[in-house]
Write an enzyme that holds these catalytic residues in place. Structure first.
Site, PDB file in Angstrom:
ATOM      1  N   GLY A  27      17.005 107.086  -3.865  1.00  0.00           N
ATOM      2  CA  GLY A  27      17.398 107.620  -5.176  1.00  0.00           C
ATOM      3  C   GLY A  27      16.748 108.976  -5.416  1.00  0.00           C
ATOM      4  O   GLY A  27      17.416 109.951  -5.772  1.00  0.00           O
ATOM      5  N   HIS A  28      15.441 109.067  -5.177  1.00  0.00           N
ATOM      6  CA  HIS A  28      14.748 110.348  -5.351  1.00  0.00           C
ATOM      7  C   HIS A  28      15.259 111.374  -4.341  1.00  0.00           C
ATOM      8  O   HIS A  28      15.484 112.535  -4.682  1.00  0.00           O
ATOM      9  CB  HIS A  28      13.242 110.192  -5.097  1.00  0.00           C
ATOM     10  CG  HIS A  28      12.546 109.201  -5.977  1.00  0.00           C
ATOM     11  ND1 HIS A  28      12.080 107.995  -5.522  1.00  0.00           N
ATOM     12  CD2 HIS A  28      12.237 109.246  -7.291  1.00  0.00           C
ATOM     13  CE1 HIS A  28      11.489 107.344  -6.499  1.00  0.00           C
ATOM     14  NE2 HIS A  28      11.576 108.065  -7.595  1.00  0.00           N
TER      15      HIS A  28
HETATM   16  P1  AMP Z   1      10.479 108.306 -11.064  1.00  0.00           P
HETATM   17  O1  AMP Z   1       9.712 108.621  -9.830  1.00  0.00           O
HETATM   18  O2  AMP Z   1      10.811 106.866 -11.213  1.00  0.00           O
HETATM   19  O3  AMP Z   1       9.902 108.947 -12.300  1.00  0.00           O
HETATM   20  O4  AMP Z   1      11.901 109.010 -10.870  1.00  0.00           O
HETATM   21  C1  AMP Z   1      11.997 110.382 -10.573  1.00  0.00           C
HETATM   22  C2  AMP Z   1      13.438 110.787 -10.693  1.00  0.00           C
HETATM   23  O5  AMP Z   1      14.234 110.048  -9.778  1.00  0.00           O
HETATM   24  C3  AMP Z   1      14.018 110.519 -12.086  1.00  0.00           C
HETATM   25  O6  AMP Z   1      14.832 111.624 -12.473  1.00  0.00           O
HETATM   26  C4  AMP Z   1      14.829 109.264 -11.877  1.00  0.00           C
HETATM   27  O7  AMP Z   1      15.901 109.131 -12.771  1.00  0.00           O
HETATM   28  C5  AMP Z   1      15.331 109.483 -10.458  1.00  0.00           C
HETATM   29  N1  AMP Z   1      15.726 108.205  -9.846  1.00  0.00           N
HETATM   30  C6  AMP Z   1      14.968 107.090  -9.707  1.00  0.00           C
HETATM   31  N2  AMP Z   1      15.684 106.093  -9.145  1.00  0.00           N
HETATM   32  C7  AMP Z   1      16.927 106.601  -8.929  1.00  0.00           C
HETATM   33  C8  AMP Z   1      18.125 106.053  -8.389  1.00  0.00           C
HETATM   34  N3  AMP Z   1      18.203 104.803  -7.959  1.00  0.00           N
HETATM   35  N4  AMP Z   1      19.214 106.863  -8.316  1.00  0.00           N
HETATM   36  C9  AMP Z   1      19.155 108.145  -8.773  1.00  0.00           C
HETATM   37  N5  AMP Z   1      18.053 108.715  -9.295  1.00  0.00           N
HETATM   38  C10 AMP Z   1      16.952 107.952  -9.373  1.00  0.00           C
END
Ligand code: AMP
Length: 275
Positions: A27-28
Site C-alpha cells: 500500500g505504501h
Molecule cells: P501509515 O504508515 O499507516 O501512516 O500510512 C502512510 C500512508 O500510506 C497513508 O497515506 C496511508 O493512507 C497509506 N496507506 C496505508 N495503507 C494503504 C493501502 N492499503 N493502500 C493505499 N494506501 C495505503
C-alpha cells in the site's frame, strides 16, 4: 538513494513527499511508485512514527519498526530520499509547537474523532511539520485513510500551501482485506474474520439509501462479532451525512476492532437504482 536522519542535509525542496510511519507494505510502496511515475522531481518518503497521533501508548509502543527494510523497499519503488527523523527533529524541544489549523472534516461525530479523539490534531501537526521541513510541491496520501486524506486536503487549502495532494487507491490482499501495518497483529482466526470489512463495503452497494446501506454493513460486521466503531455512508469530501437526492459523490466507511486490532476500510458508494 540516500537516507537522512536529520534535516541538516535534506535539501528536499520541490520534492514529491510520501509521509509514512514505516513498516512499509505494498500500500505504501504503491504511493512511492505513483509519485515516481508522475514526476521527475525528487521523491521523498518519510518514515516517522508520530507520537502525537497515538492516543494509546501501548499502540505506539508496539508499532512495528524496521528502517533498514523500509529503505530497501523505498529504493526499489523509486524513492530518491528516505527521511527518517528523530522525534527531536520534528518537534525540537527548545521551540514552541506552532498552532495548526484543523479543518472541520477532522471533527465529526461518529467517525475517527469519536474513537480516537485528538488523532487528527496529531496528523495535521506532523504533516505540517513534514511540509515545513521538506518543502514539497506535491504529497501523496492513500485512500485507505479516507478521512485523513480529506483532512489533509482541507488543511492545505486552509493554510494556503502551494502543495498538490495526490491520492493513491487502496491496495488490498487477494481476499479483499485492505493492507495495513496493523494486519500483522491479527491471529489466524481474526485474519479470516477481518475479511468482513470488505464484505460490508460490498454489501452496502446493494442498498437504495444510506440508512439501509449502513444496516447491511452493520449486519456483516456483527456476524463476526466485531466491535464496530462506525459503518457509515457520508459525503465523500465533507464526510457529513448525505442530504437527500444529492448527486455529490458519497463514500461508505467502516471501522471495527477485530481480535483487538483496529481496522479501517472504505469504498465509493451510490444508491442502488430500484427498477
Ligand atoms: P501509515 O504508515 O499507516 O501512516 O500510512 C502512510 C500512508 O500510506 C497513508 O497515506 C496511508 O493512507 C497509506 N496507506 C496505508 N495503507 C494503504 C493501502 N492499503 N493502500 C493505499 N494506501 C495505503
Amino acid at each position: 538513494m540516500r537516507i537522512e536522519l536529520t534535516a541538516d542535509k535534506l535539501n528536499a525542496a520541490g520534492c514529491a513527499l510520501i509521509p509514512t510511519m514505516g513498516a512499509l507494505h505494498e500500500g505504501h510502496l504503491s504511493l512511492v511508485r505513483l509519485a515516481r511515475a508522475r514526476t521527475d522531481r525528487p521523491v521523498v518518503a518519510t518514515v516517522f512514527v508520530n507520537p502525537t497521533q497515538f492516543n494509546d501508548p501501548a499502540d505506539l509502543e508496539r508499532y512495528p519498526r524496521d528502517l533498514e527494510r523500509d529503505a530497501v523497499l523505498c529504493a526499489e519503488a523509486g524513492a530518491d530520499i528516505v527521511f527518517a527523523p528523530a522525534v527531536e527533529t520534528v518537534y525540537p524541544p527548545d521551540q514552541p509547537r506552532q498552532p495548526v489549523t484543523i479543518p472541520p472534516v477532522a471533527h465529526l461525530p461518529q467517525l475517527e474523532d469519536a474513537g480516537r479523539p485528538g488523532h487528527f490534531e496529531g496528523v495535521c501537526q506532523v504533516v505540517s511539520r513534514l511540509f515545513d521541513l521538506c518543502q514539497p510541491v506535491a504529497a501523496v496520501f492513500g485512500e485507505k485513510d479516507w478521512q485523513q486524506l480529506q483532512t489533509v486536503r482541507a488543511m492545505v487549502t486552509l493554510q494556503h500551501r502551494p502543495i498538490d495532494i495526490w491520492a493513491g487507491p487502496i491496495v488490498r490482499e487477494s481476499d479483499g482485506l485492505a493492507m495495513s501495518s496493523r494486519n500483522t497483529h491479527l491471529d489466524d482466526k481474526h485474519r479470516l474474520d477481518a475479511r468482513a470489512l470488505y464484505r460490508a463495503l460490498n454489501a452496502s452497494t446493494n442498498a437504495p439509501d444510506p440508512s439501509s446501506a449502513e444496516a447491511l454493513m452493520h449486519a456483516e460486521l456483527e456476524a463476526i462479532n466485531a466491535d464496530i466503531q462506525y459503518a457509515a455512508v457520508r459525503d465523500a469530501e465533507t464526510l457529513m451525512p448525505l442530504v437527500e437526492h444529492t448527486d455529490r459523490p458519497a463514500r461508505a466507511l467502516v471501522c471495527a476492532f477485530v481480535g483487538g486490532v483496529r481496522l479501517l476500510d472504505n469504498a465509493p458508494w451510490q444508491p442502488r437504482r430500484q427498477d
